[in-house]
Design a protein around this motif. Sequence first.
Motif, short mmCIF file in Angstrom:
data_model
loop_
_atom_site.label_atom_id
_atom_site.label_comp_id
_atom_site.label_asym_id
_atom_site.label_seq_id
_atom_site.Cartn_x
_atom_site.Cartn_y
_atom_site.Cartn_z
N ILE A 1 41.05 47.14 27.00
CA ILE A 1 40.08 47.25 28.09
C ILE A 1 39.57 48.70 28.21
N ARG A 2 40.49 49.64 28.06
CA ARG A 2 40.11 51.06 28.15
C ARG A 2 39.06 51.41 27.09
N ARG A 3 39.28 50.91 25.86
CA ARG A 3 38.32 51.19 24.77
C ARG A 3 36.96 50.56 25.06
N LEU A 4 36.97 49.34 25.62
CA LEU A 4 35.70 48.68 25.98
C LEU A 4 34.95 49.50 27.04
N LEU A 5 35.70 50.02 28.00
CA LEU A 5 35.09 50.84 29.06
C LEU A 5 34.45 52.09 28.45
N GLU A 6 35.17 52.71 27.51
CA GLU A 6 34.64 53.94 26.88
C GLU A 6 33.36 53.65 26.09
N GLN A 7 33.35 52.47 25.44
CA GLN A 7 32.17 52.08 24.64
C GLN A 7 30.97 51.76 25.51
N LYS A 8 31.18 50.92 26.53
CA LYS A 8 30.06 50.35 27.32
C LYS A 8 29.67 51.20 28.52
N LYS A 9 30.60 52.03 29.00
CA LYS A 9 30.38 52.87 30.18
C LYS A 9 29.69 52.11 31.33
N PRO A 10 30.32 51.02 31.80
CA PRO A 10 29.68 50.23 32.86
C PRO A 10 29.93 50.85 34.24
N ASP A 11 29.26 50.29 35.24
CA ASP A 11 29.55 50.62 36.63
C ASP A 11 30.48 49.52 37.13
N VAL A 12 31.78 49.85 37.27
CA VAL A 12 32.74 48.81 37.67
C VAL A 12 32.71 48.66 39.18
N LYS A 13 32.18 47.54 39.64
CA LYS A 13 32.07 47.27 41.08
C LYS A 13 33.36 46.67 41.62
N LEU A 14 34.03 45.90 40.77
CA LEU A 14 35.23 45.17 41.23
C LEU A 14 36.28 45.14 40.13
N LEU A 15 37.49 45.49 40.47
CA LEU A 15 38.62 45.26 39.55
C LEU A 15 39.59 44.32 40.26
N ILE A 16 39.89 43.19 39.63
CA ILE A 16 40.86 42.26 40.22
C ILE A 16 42.09 42.24 39.32
N ASN A 17 43.15 42.91 39.76
CA ASN A 17 44.42 42.88 39.04
C ASN A 17 45.17 41.64 39.49
N ASN A 18 44.97 40.55 38.74
CA ASN A 18 45.48 39.26 39.19
C ASN A 18 46.57 38.70 38.26
N ALA A 19 46.57 39.08 36.98
CA ALA A 19 47.56 38.52 36.04
C ALA A 19 48.97 38.75 36.58
N GLY A 20 49.81 37.75 36.42
CA GLY A 20 51.18 37.93 36.89
C GLY A 20 52.10 36.89 36.29
N VAL A 21 53.39 37.23 36.25
CA VAL A 21 54.40 36.27 35.81
C VAL A 21 55.42 36.08 36.93
N ALA A 22 56.05 34.90 36.94
CA ALA A 22 57.01 34.60 38.02
C ALA A 22 58.28 34.00 37.41
N TYR A 23 59.36 34.06 38.16
CA TYR A 23 60.63 33.48 37.71
C TYR A 23 61.47 33.19 38.95
N MET A 24 61.97 31.95 39.03
CA MET A 24 62.89 31.62 40.12
C MET A 24 64.24 31.31 39.50
N GLY A 25 65.25 32.04 39.84
CA GLY A 25 66.58 31.84 39.25
C GLY A 25 67.45 33.06 39.48
N LEU A 26 68.61 33.05 38.85
CA LEU A 26 69.53 34.18 39.02
C LEU A 26 69.07 35.38 38.20
N PHE A 27 69.18 36.54 38.79
CA PHE A 27 68.82 37.77 38.06
C PHE A 27 69.67 37.89 36.80
N GLU A 28 70.96 37.54 36.92
CA GLU A 28 71.86 37.74 35.76
C GLU A 28 71.50 36.83 34.59
N ASP A 29 70.70 35.79 34.84
CA ASP A 29 70.28 34.90 33.74
C ASP A 29 69.02 35.41 33.02
#
Length: 252
Positions: free
Chosen positions: A66-94
């Motif tokens: 993404i950083r390289r794309l930004l350097e190439q295209k030099k856009p005006d970024v109006k919105l950044l949505i940091n949405n990607a995520g992972v989840a886990y329900m269970g014991l930490f020790e597992d």
Amino acid sequence: MAKIAIVTGATGGIGREFVKQISAGEGLDEIWAVGRNESKLNELSSEFESVVPVVADLTSDGVDVIRRLLEQKKPDVKLLINNAGVAYMGLFEDMDNDEIARFCKVNCEAPARLMNAVLPYMHEGGRIINMSSASSFQPNPYMSMYSASKIYLKNLSRAVNIELKPRGITVTSSCPGWVDTDLLPRSKDGKEIHYTGMISAERVVSGALKDSAKGKEMSVPGFFSKYFRLYSKFTPTYIVMRMWSKAVRKYV
Ligand SMILES: NC(=O)c1ccc[n+]([C@@H]2O[C@H](COP(=O)([O-])OP(=O)(O)OC[C@H]3O[C@@H](n4cnc5c(N)ncnc54)[C@H](OP(=O)(O)O)[C@@H]3O)[C@@H](O)[C@H]2O)c1
């Protein structure tokens, strides 16, 4: 200069809804839709004209792509949505070491590095929305890495929001409770899992976009997460954790 939004996790339940609502209402030239699944990203770009698919794995060189794309295209970024995520329900020790590293990279390192990468391309009125969670209101046993990562993201967002005030850029943390997406397992050992106060991705996203446009630092959609926020604020943390453990332990 192209006016763009960047949405990570665009192929998931909440990310796809962000793409849909942004393409309908924000008047942008391009939406860079980020994810690992190329065919799902291509489906998105055939459905929404402004979508530019960006195949990137946030556990490896995704942020650099993404950083390289930004350097190439030099856009005006109006919105950044940091949405990607992972989840886990269970014991930490597992959890194994790789899984712990994956949490840190996707839920913590990637959003921080992306905010940092995007800021040179943001101007006054630019907005960042970081998907935290109601799990950030207190530590959650049996979802320990998840809630720790969401506490990190919420606190980082609130602090950076203050730093960016002089530039007229806002950072909003979205903190929903349970949301109806594929992130949540529906059953455990044949037992159906009940998610109290579950709301739709549509409601989470419309709330986050409205709150961010108003310059709010937090977006807490739905009665359950609003109640949980107050309850966690005014109740000793050990009691909140005990109640949480009682509700969740049977699914672990
Ligand atoms: N669902 C809930 O109850 C809930 C509640 C509160 C907060 N949240 C937060 O909301 C956000 C979105 O969740 P969701 O419910 O929409 O989950 P989801 O449907 O499982 O979507 C997760 C997204 O993250 C992306 N992703 C995962 N690992 C990745 C990696 N290594 N590199 C790049 N992208 C990756 C996935 O894309 P690919 O698999 O295509 O790469 C997918 O698009 C998450 O941050 C989650 O923690 C969810």
